[in-house]
Design an enzyme around this catalytic site. Structure first.
Site, mmCIF file in Angstrom:
data_model
loop_
_atom_site.group_PDB
_atom_site.id
_atom_site.type_symbol
_atom_site.label_atom_id
_atom_site.label_comp_id
_atom_site.label_asym_id
_atom_site.label_seq_id
_atom_site.Cartn_x
_atom_site.Cartn_y
_atom_site.Cartn_z
ATOM 1 N N LYS A 41 -18.842 -35.555 -21.512
ATOM 2 C CA LYS A 41 -20.076 -36.315 -21.675
ATOM 3 C C LYS A 41 -19.828 -37.589 -22.474
ATOM 4 C CE LYS A 41 -23.503 -33.376 -21.924
ATOM 5 N NZ LYS A 41 -24.184 -32.303 -22.688
ATOM 6 N N ARG A 111 -26.027 -33.449 -28.632
ATOM 7 C CA ARG A 111 -25.590 -32.822 -27.388
ATOM 8 C C ARG A 111 -24.149 -32.348 -27.499
ATOM 9 N NH1 ARG A 111 -26.506 -37.708 -23.281
ATOM 10 N NH2 ARG A 111 -26.619 -36.043 -21.726
ATOM 11 N N GLY A 120 -24.583 -23.656 -19.765
ATOM 12 C CA GLY A 120 -25.129 -22.586 -20.588
ATOM 13 C C GLY A 120 -24.420 -22.378 -21.903
ATOM 14 N N MET A 122 -24.325 -24.509 -24.705
ATOM 15 C CA MET A 122 -25.172 -24.854 -25.850
ATOM 16 C C MET A 122 -26.204 -25.828 -25.342
ATOM 17 S SD MET A 122 -25.605 -26.256 -29.175
ATOM 18 C CE MET A 122 -26.573 -27.746 -29.313
ATOM 19 N N ARG A 356 -20.728 -37.332 -14.237
ATOM 20 C CA ARG A 356 -19.503 -36.537 -14.112
ATOM 21 C C ARG A 356 -19.218 -36.309 -12.630
ATOM 22 N NH1 ARG A 356 -22.443 -31.351 -16.656
ATOM 23 N NH2 ARG A 356 -24.122 -31.300 -15.155
ATOM 24 N N HIS A 474 -10.487 -3.852 -10.483
ATOM 25 C CA HIS A 474 -9.729 -3.290 -9.367
ATOM 26 C C HIS A 474 -10.346 -3.697 -8.040
ATOM 27 C CE1 HIS A 474 -8.780 -0.083 -6.417
ATOM 28 N NE2 HIS A 474 -7.580 -0.131 -6.967
ATOM 29 N N SER A 819 15.677 -16.494 6.967
ATOM 30 C CA SER A 819 14.252 -16.421 6.689
ATOM 31 C C SER A 819 14.067 -15.436 5.542
ATOM 32 C CB SER A 819 13.490 -15.961 7.926
ATOM 33 O OG SER A 819 12.122 -15.840 7.611
ATOM 34 N N CYS A 886 9.030 -15.813 5.530
ATOM 35 C CA CYS A 886 8.075 -15.145 6.409
ATOM 36 C C CYS A 886 7.365 -13.996 5.694
ATOM 37 C CB CYS A 886 8.758 -14.640 7.669
ATOM 38 S SG CYS A 886 10.020 -13.398 7.354
ATOM 39 N N TYR A 906 10.424 -24.462 6.257
ATOM 40 C CA TYR A 906 9.088 -24.092 6.713
ATOM 41 C C TYR A 906 8.586 -22.859 5.976
ATOM 42 C CZ TYR A 906 11.307 -20.359 9.451
ATOM 43 O OH TYR A 906 12.009 -19.253 9.821
HETATM 44 P P1 ADP Z 1 -26.401 -30.396 -20.612
HETATM 45 O O1 ADP Z 1 -24.988 -30.403 -20.991
HETATM 46 O O2 ADP Z 1 -27.017 -29.050 -20.610
HETATM 47 O O3 ADP Z 1 -26.651 -31.150 -19.348
HETATM 48 P P2 ADP Z 1 -27.392 -32.725 -22.000
HETATM 49 O O4 ADP Z 1 -26.805 -33.066 -23.312
HETATM 50 O O5 ADP Z 1 -26.932 -33.518 -20.858
HETATM 51 O O6 ADP Z 1 -27.190 -31.164 -21.758
HETATM 52 O O7 ADP Z 1 -28.947 -32.847 -22.132
HETATM 53 C C1 ADP Z 1 -29.801 -32.351 -21.165
HETATM 54 C C2 ADP Z 1 -30.880 -33.334 -20.865
HETATM 55 O O8 ADP Z 1 -31.545 -33.733 -22.042
HETATM 56 C C3 ADP Z 1 -30.400 -34.626 -20.261
HETATM 57 O O9 ADP Z 1 -30.218 -34.524 -18.898
HETATM 58 C C4 ADP Z 1 -31.536 -35.564 -20.574
HETATM 59 O O10 ADP Z 1 -32.551 -35.405 -19.623
HETATM 60 C C5 ADP Z 1 -32.000 -35.057 -21.915
HETATM 61 N N1 ADP Z 1 -31.440 -35.897 -22.961
HETATM 62 C C6 ADP Z 1 -30.296 -35.728 -23.644
HETATM 63 N N2 ADP Z 1 -30.134 -36.729 -24.520
HETATM 64 C C7 ADP Z 1 -31.179 -37.548 -24.379
HETATM 65 C C8 ADP Z 1 -31.579 -38.767 -24.987
HETATM 66 N N3 ADP Z 1 -30.844 -39.366 -25.925
HETATM 67 N N4 ADP Z 1 -32.717 -39.340 -24.566
HETATM 68 C C9 ADP Z 1 -33.461 -38.758 -23.619
HETATM 69 N N5 ADP Z 1 -33.151 -37.614 -23.017
HETATM 70 C C10 ADP Z 1 -32.014 -37.012 -23.384
HETATM 71 MG MG MG Z 2 -26.467 -32.942 -18.978
#
Ligand code: ADP
Ligand code: MG
Ligand code: MG
Length: 934
Positions: A41, A111, A120, A122, A356, A474, A819, A886, A906
């Site tokens: 990010k 973030r 999922g 954080m 990304r 398994h 082979s 083979c 091959y």
């Molecule tokens: P994740 O990794 O779960 O995608 P993000 O850090 O991308 O989490 O945040 C999820 C959402 O929160 C973003 O898609 C955006 O919509 C909102 N968000 C994050 N930072 C900001 C910010 N500075 N201003 C406005 N919205 C934000």
């Molecule tokens: Mg995001």
């Protein structure tokens, strides 16, 4: 907890390392290549800023800071906090706002962001910096009371849940109740200022009750707690589990991004959304995504309101849409890949919050790669490198009809452990599975979990589902190995063996033995009933063929196939096979009438062979001996005719392509009834006679028993088989040689162009091969003399006994090609019995990490080392020696990479794996070239 308050201009403890990289005003200290340090990010935000795109200013705290935080016993490294304060001041200067300032407050989001995106792990905290005082500033400034209070209640809710560990439901209940006052289908946007104010008060109370402390009002304290919460989430259970399942290292750490808030919830000229620059399901080149007006953050994915299609943005906010589209195109060109974007529009102004490389389905991956080559965005080599071999495999598997899926009743969802669609009736026991299949039924094996004792049931089932166990359980490992669709770890499924039934509490659906099930190993879903499947036809996938066409131009190794029948050969050829690397003749022995002929011949083979030796020594035979020889020759004659027919079919299917035919390999007793069964039969017949109920075992049965007993070996796989068998009972291989050469003559006469290669298995000493060669050359001469034509063929050997590999220089004197039979070579190098080990201790070995992988699946390095020796020694004797593989490994991408490094000509694999191998061979060549360039 101490509250730290700025300003801290006196930088007494500036951090020893550079922990912070900021961006803003069109410049950034980091860049897109710094994913290790900044996380995906942070690197993306820096790169977008440099590219001149609108990002809100902010900074990234590095992954290194996270790791140092943990090594210091969960303490911020010395000086880091001062650096954070300094970075905040820079953001304040740029935005003209103040963090904690009551008249013009700066709010930020905090973030997480690891090198690999970890869904999922954080959640993000938005609107950080709000308290009762800054809220009033925000309201006064925006003249939008509702917006201010909405931001505030969101902040307390998010911070309370994520940073202070208050249960989400606690807030949700109160929120739902507030919405309910406005009617059943009320939305969050229906909440009034009064509602929101009441919510804020309630939320604060919940925090106090549940955590025993007041909601923190100091923005810097909020920031400090949030940063530490992001760090802590790196070792949270969800994150740990995810890394384990995806094989991501635990010591990478997460970065923390502090980003100026922009607001999508300021009214109908504002909004937030996520979009892909191309459709990640189909690969179609058009924006794909969703957005919500007057919303913030994750509202889109959280399902609070039904979002609108991104295309509607063009109507709602045309200018923002046009800019977003342009930015998407720019980012695609910049990254030369499809991007997954997150954005927010604040009062008509667009901000980019994340970019990304987009995850995509196999079909989309292939289409996008081909399209991008067409657009001149990437090279053919890059296109090839971007497809995973597993995706090719997936595109060739059956799937469920998407229309039928829409109305299908899903019983449960588990782990997608082995891909493909399977339909069958539920059985709960491996023995039952076998019994049902013997009655002509198709079954799905339903088990709480599987063990090696269930293998026979798994082998006959269409698919397997388990309640317990993960991607390396398994069930999962075995299913992938034998190519069966499998759903593992369906934790919601309660299975009761006693009543032969299962139920899912979550969906309330149950089923019992005999009920029809449809299992999707690609998605992990189990459905009730018989869903129609769609066969994946290679012919219908032009883009896949295009990618493989690129691969063909890149790869050095050829891709051949293991095929025993003309239909298989034709199929493999359709997939692009360039030859047959292994045609196992003995498979033909088992079909229909042949087995009887073969058995008859085996029973008298020893006697006939002894008699023939007498003739050769000039002795005369008595009548019995003459009869045996005559009977033997009649049986072999029949066999020869049948086999010649087989070979003609294969040569025709593979016109102008090489066909390696391996002469008989397994021990003869494999064609006879099982020793124990025969013993039981004879004993029971005799017993019945004693009881006065019959005439006792028949003479043939007694003879058969005696022959089986005489052929019994303690270790048959190390016994009389392969080249040894040919030398002990030469007639079998002589017959096969005649059949091959006469087939070649016949097909040539009919206008075909057969290319025959005769291969001898299991050679460990050059003398074995020399003796066999002499035998077969004499036979070839006889065939040529009789037909009056010259026949071309090559004579070679398998390298599958370690001694053979170690003496390859000597063996190459007698062989025109090698082979590698890596199944046997692995078995003999490790000293494992493959048949026993694979369903047994090997699984445990892999689970306990005694072995890194199952060596029968992925070529072991020591075995590859033996191969390398054999290649070098073989080519030292015969520089133009043709060498292939083979064994099962010939279709495994990792093993194919090793074959490339060893320098094989091959790889040969089962027809279905040919497309995968074409891609993998090209990727191996690319990797090798890249390594050489280093
Ligand atoms: P994740 O990794 O779960 O995608 P993000 O850090 O991308 O989490 O945040 C999820 C959402 O929160 C973003 O898609 C955006 O919509 C909102 N968000 C994050 N930072 C900001 C910010 N500075 N201003 C406005 N919205 C934000
Ligand atoms: Mg995001
Ligand atoms: Mg997200």
């Amino acid at each position: 907890m101490t509250t730290t308050t700025p300003p801290a201009t006196d930088r007494a403890h500036k951090a020893a390392k550079r922990y912070i990289y900021a961006w803003g005003a069109g410049a950034a200290e980091g860049n897109g290549r710094m994913k290790d340090l900044l996380g995906g990010k942070g690197a993306g935000l820096a790169e977008m800023t440099i590219a001149g795109l609108p990002t809100p200013p902010g900074f990234t705290i590095t992954t290194e800071a996270c790791n140092d935080y943990f090594s210091a016993g969960e303490q911020l490294p010395n000086g880091l906090w001062d650096d954070v304060l300094e970075a905040m001041q820079a953001v304040e200067r740029e935005t003209g706002k103040g963090f904690g300032n009551t008249s013009n407050p700066l709010l930020v989001s905090v973030r997480s962001g690891a090198k690999f995106s970890m869904p999922g792990m954080m959640d993000t905290v938005l609107n950080l910096g709000l308290n009762d005082d800054t809220l009033h500033g925000l309201v006064a400034l925006t003249k939008n009371e509702r917006f201010g209070w909405d931001a505030y209640r969101r902040f307390i809710q998010m911070f309370g849940r994520i940073v202070m560990d208050v249960k989400a439901e606690r807030f949700d209940h109160v929120l739902d109740a507030a919405k309910a006052k406005h009617g059943k289908d009320a939305r969050d946007t229906d909440l009034t200022v009064d509602d929101l104010q009441a919510l804020v008060a309630e939320f604060k109370k919940i925090v106090k009750t549940d955590t025993g402390r007041d909601f923190p009002t100091d923005p810097y304290e909020q920031l400090d707690l949030a940063i530490k919460a992001v760090f802590a989430s790196w070792f949270g259970k969800r994150a740990n589990d995810y890394r384990n399942s995806q094989k991501i290292a635990h010591d990478l750490g997460t970065a923390v991004n502090v980003v100026t808030m922009v607001f999508g919830n300021m009214g109908d000229d504002s909004g937030t959304g996520v979009a892909f620059t191309r459709d990640p399901n189909t690969g179609q080149n058009e924006l794909y995504g969703e957005y919500l007006t007057n919303a913030q953050g994750e509202d889109v994915v959280a399902g609070i309101r039904t979002p609108a299609k991104i295309a509607d943005l063009e109507r709602d906010m045309p200018e923002a849409y046009r800019e977003f589209k342009r930015i998407g195109e720019q980012l695609e060109r910049h990254y030369r890949n499809v991007q997954d974007l997150e954005f927010t529009i604040e009062r008509g102004r667009l901000y980019m919050l994340q970019t990304r490389d987009a995850k995509r389905t196999a079909a989309a991956a292939v289409k996008i790669a081909v399209d991008m080559v067409g657009e001149g965005l990437i090279s053919e080599a890059e296109a090839v490198a971007r497809i995973e071999p597993a995706q090719v495999d997936q595109l060739l598997r059956a799937t469920f009809d998407p229309i039928a899926l829409k109305t299908a009743k899903r019983v449960v969802k588990g782990l997608n452990a082995s891909p493909g669609a399977a339909v069958g009736r539920a059985v709960f026991d491996a023995d039952d599975a076998v019994a049902w299949v013997n009655r002509g039924e198709k079954v799905i094996l339903v088990r709480i979990e599987t063990s090696p004792d269930d293998f026979h049931g798994m082998a006959v089932a269409q698919g397997i589902i388990t309640a317990r166990g993960g991607a390396t359980s398994h069930a999962a490992v075995v299913a992938r190995q034998i190519g069966k669709p499998c759903v593992a770890g369906s934790a919601d499924l309660v299975i009761d063996y006693a009543s032969k039934g299962a139920a899912c509490a979550r969906t309330g659906i149950d089923f019992k033995e005999g009920d029809w099930l449809s299992l999707d190993g690609t998605t992990g879903d189990l459905y009730l009933g018989q869903l129609p499947t769609v066969e994946a036809r290679f012919e219908d996938q032009p883009e896949l063929q295009t990618i493989l066409g690129y691969a063909d131009k890149i790869r050095r190794m050829e891709v051949w196939t293991n095929a025993d029948k003309p239909e298989e050969a034709a199929q493999a050829r359709g997939y692009g096979a360039q030859g047959i690397g292994l045609c196992r003749t003995e498979h033909m022995f088992r079909e229909g009438e042949r087995l009887e002929i073969v058995r008859g011949a085996i029973l008298i083979a020893n006697a006939a062979t002894r008699a023939k030796a007498k003739v050769a020594a000039g002795e005369t035979l008595d009548a019995d001996e003459q009869a045996v020889v005559a009977e033997f020759d009649v049986a072999l004659g029949k066999l020869e005719t049948l086999q010649q027919g087989d070979f003609e079919g294969i040569f025709k299917a593979m016109d102008r392509l090489p066909v390696v035919i391996r002469l008989i390999d397994p021990p003869l007793h494999e064609f006879l009834p099982n020793l124990e069964e025969q013993l039981v039969k004879v004993t029971q017949d005799d017993q019945r006679h004693e009881d006065g109920k019959g005439s006792g075992a028949a003479a043939e049965d007694r003879d058969l028993l005696r022959t089986i007993q005489s052929m019994h070996e303690q270790n048959p796989m190390l016994g009389l088989r392969g080249v040894r068998l040919g030398l002990m009972i030469p007639d079998f291989v002589k017959v096969q040689t005649r059949a091959i050469l006469n087939a070649e003559i016949a097909v040539t006469k009919a206008g075909g162009h057969p290319i025959a290669k005769i291969m001898i298995p299991l050679v460990g000493h050059v003398n074995e091969l020399a003796a066999t060669r002499a035998l077969l050359e004499a036979e070839a001469k006889a065939v040529e003399a009789k037909a009056g034509v010259h026949v071309d063929y090559k004579f070679g050997t398998m390298i599958e006994v370690p001694r053979g590999a170690l003496t390859a220089d000597e063996i190459a004197r007698e062989a025109e090609f090698f082979s590698f039979g890596t199944n046997d070579l692995t078995q003999m190098t490790f000293g494992y019995s493959r048949d026993d080990a694979e369903g047994g201790f090997l699984l445990k070995y892999v689970e306990d990490k005694i072995l890194p992988v199952n060596p029968f699946q992925t070529l072991d390095d020591a075995v590859a080392g033996l191969m390398k020796i054999a290649v070098e020694k073989g080519r030292a004797t015969r520089p133009d020696l043709e060498i292939g593989i083979c064994g099962e490994h010939g279709g495994d991408p990792e093993s194919i990479a090793k074959c490339e490094r060893i320098g094989l000509d091959y790889v040969s694999c089962s027809p279905f794996r040919v497309p995968v191998a074409r891609l993998a061979a090209a990727q191996a060549a690319l990797t090798n070239a890249a390594e050489r360039d280093k």
